[in-house]
Design an enzyme around this catalytic site. Structure first.
Site, PDB file in Angstrom:
ATOM      1  N   LYS A   1       0.834  -1.206   0.000  1.00  0.00           N
ATOM      2  CA  LYS A   1       0.000   0.000   0.000  1.00  0.00           C
ATOM      3  C   LYS A   1       0.869   1.257   0.000  1.00  0.00           C
ATOM      4  O   LYS A   1       0.558   2.234  -0.689  1.00  0.00           O
ATOM      5  CB  LYS A   1      -0.943  -0.010   1.197  1.00  0.00           C
ATOM      6  CG  LYS A   1      -2.046  -1.049   1.067  1.00  0.00           C
ATOM      7  CD  LYS A   1      -2.887  -1.122   2.333  1.00  0.00           C
ATOM      8  CE  LYS A   1      -3.940  -2.210   2.226  1.00  0.00           C
ATOM      9  NZ  LYS A   1      -4.761  -2.313   3.451  1.00  0.00           N
TER      10      LYS A   1
ATOM     11  N   ALA B   1      -0.701   0.746   5.853  1.00  0.00           N
ATOM     12  CA  ALA B   1      -1.037  -0.108   6.995  1.00  0.00           C
ATOM     13  C   ALA B   1      -2.003  -1.197   6.561  1.00  0.00           C
ATOM     14  O   ALA B   1      -2.772  -1.025   5.618  1.00  0.00           O
ATOM     15  CB  ALA B   1      -1.647   0.721   8.113  1.00  0.00           C
ATOM     16  N   ASP B   2      -1.957  -2.307   7.269  1.00  0.00           N
ATOM     17  CA  ASP B   2      -2.922  -3.369   7.037  1.00  0.00           C
ATOM     18  C   ASP B   2      -3.161  -4.122   8.337  1.00  0.00           C
ATOM     19  O   ASP B   2      -2.248  -4.266   9.155  1.00  0.00           O
ATOM     20  CB  ASP B   2      -2.443  -4.344   5.958  1.00  0.00           C
ATOM     21  CG  ASP B   2      -3.574  -5.248   5.506  1.00  0.00           C
ATOM     22  OD1 ASP B   2      -4.492  -4.743   4.834  1.00  0.00           O
ATOM     23  OD2 ASP B   2      -3.565  -6.439   5.869  1.00  0.00           O
ATOM     24  N   THR B   3      -4.392  -4.579   8.514  1.00  0.00           N
ATOM     25  CA  THR B   3      -4.782  -5.308   9.717  1.00  0.00           C
ATOM     26  C   THR B   3      -5.415  -6.631   9.324  1.00  0.00           C
ATOM     27  O   THR B   3      -6.217  -6.684   8.393  1.00  0.00           O
ATOM     28  CB  THR B   3      -5.789  -4.486  10.547  1.00  0.00           C
ATOM     29  OG1 THR B   3      -5.188  -3.241  10.903  1.00  0.00           O
ATOM     30  CG2 THR B   3      -6.201  -5.221  11.816  1.00  0.00           C
TER      31      THR B   3
END
EC number: 3.6.1.9
Length: 198
Positions: free
Chosen positions: A52, A71-73
């Site tokens: 990203k 960011a990634d979750t």
């Protein structure tokens, strides 16, 4: 001072970054979020956060210096990534799997400028109380779980399911503020800038 771009469409990530007083411009950086074969959940979230940030960097037309934060979750139960629900049945199935159990939430952040990219992964454990099928269906009807990893939002109506949390609340929401501030500091972007401007 370097300009910061947040490569995310998430309103929660925008709120958390605003909370720590860092001015930024949000940009949408869509990438393929399909897990790779045999990819661990930790490698998955880190790859997506970096992806990203890199996609965001390609979008930015500003002159350097600037940084991009991605960011990634992921919500992980028994080693399996639970993505965003595709429909009510999927959301209810996720909530039934999480019901009465502890699960892992992994949030990765990545910051890049023209020269380097650094990333961190924050691991938190969330324990759910038992959830009835009726509660799961009512929660889906609220609209909240539609764009949430694991089918719930800890910061909203989904908080009623959370019996315990060991780790970073802000990371479970979508952006670990402590680690983000530290990582951005490595790139010369201090927090609390908006406080000093007043």
């Amino acid at each position: 001072m370097k300009k910061l771009y947040l490569a995310s469409g998430s309103p929660r990530r925008r709120e958390l970054l605003t909370q720590i007083g860092i001015p930024f411009t949000a940009i949408s950086a869509d990438i393929d979020e399909t897990p790779l074969a045999n990819e661990s959940p930790l490698a998955y979230v880190e790859r997506l956060a970096r992806g990203k940030a890199e996609a965001g960097r390609r979008i930015v037309t500003s002159e350097p210096p600037f940084c991009v934060l991605g960011a990634d979750t992921a919500v992980v139960l028994d080693g399996k990534i639970l993505g965003k629900p595709v429909d009510e049945a999927d959301a209810c199935a996720m909530l039934m799997m999480l019901s009465g159990k502890e699960h892992e939430v992994l949030t990765a952040i990545a910051v890049l400028d023209g020269e380097r990219c650094e990333s961190r992964v924050v691991r938190s454990l969330v324990r759910f109380r038992s959830i009835s099928r009726e509660e799961a269906a009512a929660y889906w009807a609220s609209g909240e779980p539609r764009d949430k990893a694991g089918g719930y939002g800890i910061q909203g109506l989904g908080a009623v399911f959370v019996a315990g949390l060991n780790g970073s609340y802000s990371a479970v929401v979508g952006l670990p503020v402590c680690e983000s501030a530290e990582l951005l500091g490595h790139f010369g972007i201090p927090c609390w800038q908006t406080l000093n401007a007043q």
